[in-house]
Design an enzyme around this catalytic site. Structure first.
Site, short mmCIF file in Angstrom:
data_model
loop_
_atom_site.label_atom_id
_atom_site.label_comp_id
_atom_site.label_asym_id
_atom_site.label_seq_id
_atom_site.Cartn_x
_atom_site.Cartn_y
_atom_site.Cartn_z
N GLN A 43 -27.31 45.15 -13.71
CA GLN A 43 -28.18 46.27 -13.32
C GLN A 43 -27.74 47.06 -12.09
O GLN A 43 -27.81 48.28 -12.09
CB GLN A 43 -29.61 45.74 -13.10
CG GLN A 43 -30.59 46.85 -12.83
CD GLN A 43 -32.01 46.41 -12.54
OE1 GLN A 43 -32.79 47.17 -12.03
NE2 GLN A 43 -32.37 45.18 -12.86
N THR A 103 -8.76 42.53 -19.10
CA THR A 103 -8.05 42.73 -17.83
C THR A 103 -7.33 41.47 -17.37
O THR A 103 -6.69 41.47 -16.32
CB THR A 103 -9.04 43.18 -16.74
OG1 THR A 103 -10.07 42.20 -16.63
CG2 THR A 103 -9.64 44.53 -17.07
N LYS A 104 -7.42 40.41 -18.18
CA LYS A 104 -6.62 39.22 -17.84
C LYS A 104 -5.37 39.15 -18.71
O LYS A 104 -4.51 38.30 -18.48
CB LYS A 104 -7.48 37.97 -17.99
CG LYS A 104 -8.54 37.91 -16.88
CD LYS A 104 -9.33 36.65 -16.88
CE LYS A 104 -10.24 36.64 -15.67
NZ LYS A 104 -11.37 35.74 -15.81
N PHE A 160 -18.74 42.67 -9.56
CA PHE A 160 -18.41 41.32 -9.99
C PHE A 160 -18.78 40.33 -8.89
O PHE A 160 -19.02 40.71 -7.75
CB PHE A 160 -16.91 41.19 -10.26
CG PHE A 160 -16.48 41.91 -11.51
CD1 PHE A 160 -17.06 41.59 -12.74
CD2 PHE A 160 -15.50 42.89 -11.46
CE1 PHE A 160 -16.67 42.26 -13.89
CE2 PHE A 160 -15.11 43.54 -12.61
CZ PHE A 160 -15.70 43.23 -13.82
N ARG A 183 -8.96 38.18 -8.12
CA ARG A 183 -8.34 37.24 -9.07
C ARG A 183 -7.74 37.98 -10.26
O ARG A 183 -6.75 37.57 -10.84
CB ARG A 183 -9.38 36.22 -9.58
CG ARG A 183 -9.76 35.19 -8.54
CD ARG A 183 -10.54 34.03 -9.17
NE ARG A 183 -11.87 34.40 -9.63
CZ ARG A 183 -12.95 34.48 -8.84
NH1 ARG A 183 -12.84 34.20 -7.55
NH2 ARG A 183 -14.11 34.82 -9.34
N LYS A 243 -23.17 34.18 -5.70
CA LYS A 243 -23.60 35.11 -6.75
C LYS A 243 -25.07 35.42 -6.51
O LYS A 243 -25.83 34.54 -6.12
CB LYS A 243 -23.43 34.46 -8.12
CG LYS A 243 -21.98 34.27 -8.51
CD LYS A 243 -21.85 33.82 -9.93
CE LYS A 243 -20.36 33.80 -10.32
NZ LYS A 243 -20.14 33.46 -11.72
N GLU A 301 -31.26 39.96 -8.78
CA GLU A 301 -32.38 40.71 -8.20
C GLU A 301 -33.30 39.89 -7.28
O GLU A 301 -33.48 40.18 -6.11
CB GLU A 301 -33.20 41.31 -9.35
CG GLU A 301 -34.52 41.94 -8.95
CD GLU A 301 -34.35 43.20 -8.12
OE1 GLU A 301 -33.55 44.06 -8.49
OE2 GLU A 301 -35.04 43.31 -7.08
N ASP A 345 -31.52 45.25 -7.16
CA ASP A 345 -30.50 45.79 -8.06
C ASP A 345 -30.46 47.31 -8.02
O ASP A 345 -29.50 47.92 -7.57
CB ASP A 345 -30.80 45.36 -9.50
CG ASP A 345 -30.29 43.95 -9.77
OD1 ASP A 345 -29.43 43.48 -9.04
OD2 ASP A 345 -30.77 43.34 -10.74
N GLY A 350 -48.14 51.92 6.72
CA GLY A 350 -48.08 52.96 7.74
C GLY A 350 -49.26 52.89 8.69
O GLY A 350 -50.00 51.91 8.71
N GLY A 351 -49.45 53.94 9.44
CA GLY A 351 -50.49 53.94 10.46
C GLY A 351 -51.89 54.25 9.93
O GLY A 351 -52.86 54.16 10.67
N1 CAO Z 1 -11.59 41.34 -19.14
C1 CAO Z 1 -11.39 40.06 -18.77
N2 CAO Z 1 -12.17 39.40 -17.90
C2 CAO Z 1 -13.23 40.07 -17.41
C3 CAO Z 1 -13.52 41.39 -17.75
C4 CAO Z 1 -12.63 42.04 -18.67
N3 CAO Z 1 -12.82 43.30 -19.06
N4 CAO Z 1 -14.63 41.77 -17.12
C5 CAO Z 1 -15.05 40.72 -16.39
N5 CAO Z 1 -14.20 39.68 -16.56
C6 CAO Z 1 -14.27 38.36 -15.92
C7 CAO Z 1 -14.18 38.40 -14.42
O1 CAO Z 1 -12.86 38.60 -14.02
C8 CAO Z 1 -14.73 37.04 -14.05
O2 CAO Z 1 -13.69 36.07 -14.22
P1 CAO Z 1 -13.31 34.96 -13.11
O3 CAO Z 1 -14.58 34.28 -12.73
O4 CAO Z 1 -12.36 34.08 -13.87
O5 CAO Z 1 -12.68 35.64 -11.98
C9 CAO Z 1 -15.73 36.77 -15.16
O6 CAO Z 1 -15.54 37.79 -16.14
C10 CAO Z 1 -17.18 36.76 -14.77
O7 CAO Z 1 -17.52 37.73 -13.79
P2 CAO Z 1 -18.73 37.47 -12.82
O8 CAO Z 1 -18.48 36.19 -12.07
O9 CAO Z 1 -18.95 38.67 -11.99
O10 CAO Z 1 -19.96 37.29 -13.83
P3 CAO Z 1 -21.13 36.20 -13.85
O11 CAO Z 1 -21.87 36.48 -15.11
O12 CAO Z 1 -20.66 34.82 -13.63
O13 CAO Z 1 -22.03 36.61 -12.57
C11 CAO Z 1 -23.36 38.08 -11.23
C12 CAO Z 1 -22.90 37.68 -12.64
C13 CAO Z 1 -24.19 39.33 -11.35
C14 CAO Z 1 -24.21 36.95 -10.63
C15 CAO Z 1 -22.14 38.33 -10.32
O14 CAO Z 1 -21.31 39.26 -10.95
C16 CAO Z 1 -22.48 38.82 -8.93
O15 CAO Z 1 -22.92 38.07 -8.06
N6 CAO Z 1 -22.25 40.14 -8.68
C17 CAO Z 1 -22.47 40.75 -7.38
C18 CAO Z 1 -23.91 40.92 -7.08
C19 CAO Z 1 -24.61 41.75 -8.12
O16 CAO Z 1 -24.28 42.85 -8.44
N7 CAO Z 1 -25.71 41.20 -8.61
C20 CAO Z 1 -26.65 41.98 -9.40
C21 CAO Z 1 -26.54 41.75 -10.80
S1 CAO Z 1 -27.91 42.48 -11.59
O17 CAO Z 1 -29.17 41.43 -11.33
#
Ligand code: CAO
Length: 428
Positions: A30, A87-88, A110, A117, A149, A152, A181, A259-260
């Site tokens: 989000q 992207t990997k 991310f 990475r 990580k 919201e 978010d 507020g006030g």
């Molecule tokens: N091709 C290949 N790999 C991809 C990709 C693509 N197109 N897009 C994403 N990935 C991979 C990432 O590289 C990552 O891999 P590694 O862990 O091996 O480096 C993996 O997907 C997962 O990404 P992530 O860790 O960001 O995702 P998650 O679901 O585990 O976590 C979240 C989600 C939101 C907790 C985390 O992204 C985060 O803390 N973001 C920052 C804060 C934020 O925006 N939070 C709000 C989210 S909305 O409530």
């Protein structure tokens, strides 16, 4: 700024504020998508990069219909194009490099370190494109929690909102407004357009970081104000005053106004069965005589216990209870119709159903009906920011990878044979 030379939103949004700005949208869930959707509504060409076959996790979260993109996804990704790139995969990385070179802004949310990475650190992106603005949402800024990580409600809890929301005798509460978010996405959008503005002078890109904890704390600014006021005595506009106890941190203030001018939520006719039969009333000092008259308490106008704002502070709960005796005899819209002409600020508690059906919000484009090829018609919140020279048309969200071919051939210059090869090796 890049030329918008391909089909899609970039081409047919000419005349918009961010026309010609191309965004590499590496966002998901989000916070990031809120930001890039706004930029798309202002006319930027937003290219959402998603994982082949999977896409943004929200495409399949909280589904109301089987096998179609969820409302969660569609309502956060309007006016964007979708390209799928692994992207990997080494070949996928090459595609992404070309994309980095052709965009003005990279936006990502991310988990900390994920983009590094992947091989796309800030340093590497600068090498590839020194004009690139590299914008991130993270849960926390630098410090003890920077690797965490965050979702919201974690941000609401760590940014001061939950501690100051709710009633004194209850637990901390999270709010329905997605201040962690969507709030942080808004902050990031401002950072990005500001960086674009600065780039006009310097020619350089820069890093933009909006941490969710910081964004929530910014929105809780008045509570940090109250934390400091607390050192000099009780917070007299809080419901705890004068009988309750104040500790060493700002307490939860129930529905007290931030507020006030004191305010509270009071019941209206029908409250026994309708959870939204309530109205917020502000007893603004300037209209105190009008309030007294309308609720039948004219004697309060000159009574020294009620006549001044200071005198009223220890009696606020009694005052609102008396106002409520009056509001309970009328429905919330009747109350509003009576109070508004008297300049008494008030707001009925509008449910999501009432908002969805409100004709004036449809008229201004704040609530929009959108048609989607697989889900059909649905409602969304349109652009809340209205600009006289940059109107917003809300266009449906893209299907997963819908624009992969047009972006690879039209924007990045791959031949059709090269695109087939990229597909075969799983890069796109
Ligand atoms: N091709 C290949 N790999 C991809 C990709 C693509 N197109 N897009 C994403 N990935 C991979 C990432 O590289 C990552 O891999 P590694 O862990 O091996 O480096 C993996 O997907 C997962 O990404 P992530 O860790 O960001 O995702 P998650 O679901 O585990 O976590 C979240 C989600 C939101 C907790 C985390 O992204 C985060 O803390 N973001 C920052 C804060 C934020 O925006 N939070 C709000 C989210 S909305 O409530």
């Amino acid at each position: 700024m890049q030329e918008a030379e391909t089909k899609g939103p970039g081409k047919d949004t000419m005349g918009k504020a961010l026309e010609g700005v191309r965004i590499l949208d590496f966002t998901h869930v989000q916070s990031g998508p809120t930001c890039t959707q706004l930029l798309a509504w202002f006319g930027a060409d937003v290219i959402k990069v998603e994982r082949p076959g999977v896409g943004d996790a929200t495409r399949s979260q909280l589904r109301d219909l089987p096998d179609v993109d969820s409302l969660y996804f569609t309502m956060l990704n309007h006016n964007k194009r979708s390209v799928t790139i692994d992207t990997k995969n080494p070949k996928g990385k090459e595609v992404l490099e070309r994309l980095v070179k052709s965009c003005d802004v990279l936006v990502e949310n991310f988990a900390p370190g994920a983009l590094d990475r992947m091989g796309f650190s800030w340093e590497r992106v600068q090498e590839l494109n020194p004009r690139m603005i590299y914008a991130s949402v993270k849960g926390f800024g630098p410090g003890p929690y920077e690797d965490c990580k965050v979702y919201e409600n974690v941000a609401q809890c760590t940014g001061g909102s939950a501690s100051t929301t709710g009633f004194d005798d209850g637990p901390p509460l999270v709010t329905g407004a997605q201040i962690g978010d969507s709030g942080t996405g808004l902050h990031l959008a401002l950072g990005i357009v500001t960086a674009l503005f600065q780039r006009e002078r310097t020619g350089r890109g820069q890093r933009v970081l909006a941490a969710m904890q910081d964004g929530v704390l910014n929105l809780c600014r008045v509570k940090l104000r109250d934390q400091q006021r607390l050192q000099h005595g009780p917070l007299k506009e809080y419901p705890q005053y004068p009988h309750g106890k104040f500790g060493d941190a700002v307490p939860r203030a129930g529905n007290a106004s931030g507020g006030g001018q004191p305010g509270w939520i009071v019941k209206c006719k029908g409250w026994e069965t309708d959870p939204n039969a309530y109205i917020y009333i502000i007893t603004q000092a300037a209209v105190w005589p009008q309030i007294c008259k309308v609720i039948g308490k004219e004697e309060w106008i000159d009574d020294p216990d009620y006549a001044t704002p200071e005198a009223r502070l220890p009696r606020l709960m009694h005052i609102f209870a008396t106002i409520e005796e009056w509001t309970k005899t009328k429905d919330k819209f009747e109350v509003m119709n009576i109070l508004n002409p008297l300049n008494i600020p008030c707001g009925p508690i509008l449910s999501m159903k009432e908002l969805a059906e409100e004709p004036s919000l449809r008229k201004t484009g704040t609530i929009v009906e959108v048609d989607h090829p697989t889900r059909g018609k649905y409602l969304t919140v349109g652009n809340p920011i209205k600009m006289s020279d940059s109107p917003t048309e809300v266009k449906r969200s893209p299907l997963l990878g819908e624009h992969t071919d047009e972006i690879l051939t039209g924007l990045l210059g791959y031949s059709e044979a090269e695109v087939s090869a990229l597909r075969e090796c799983g890069a796109v």
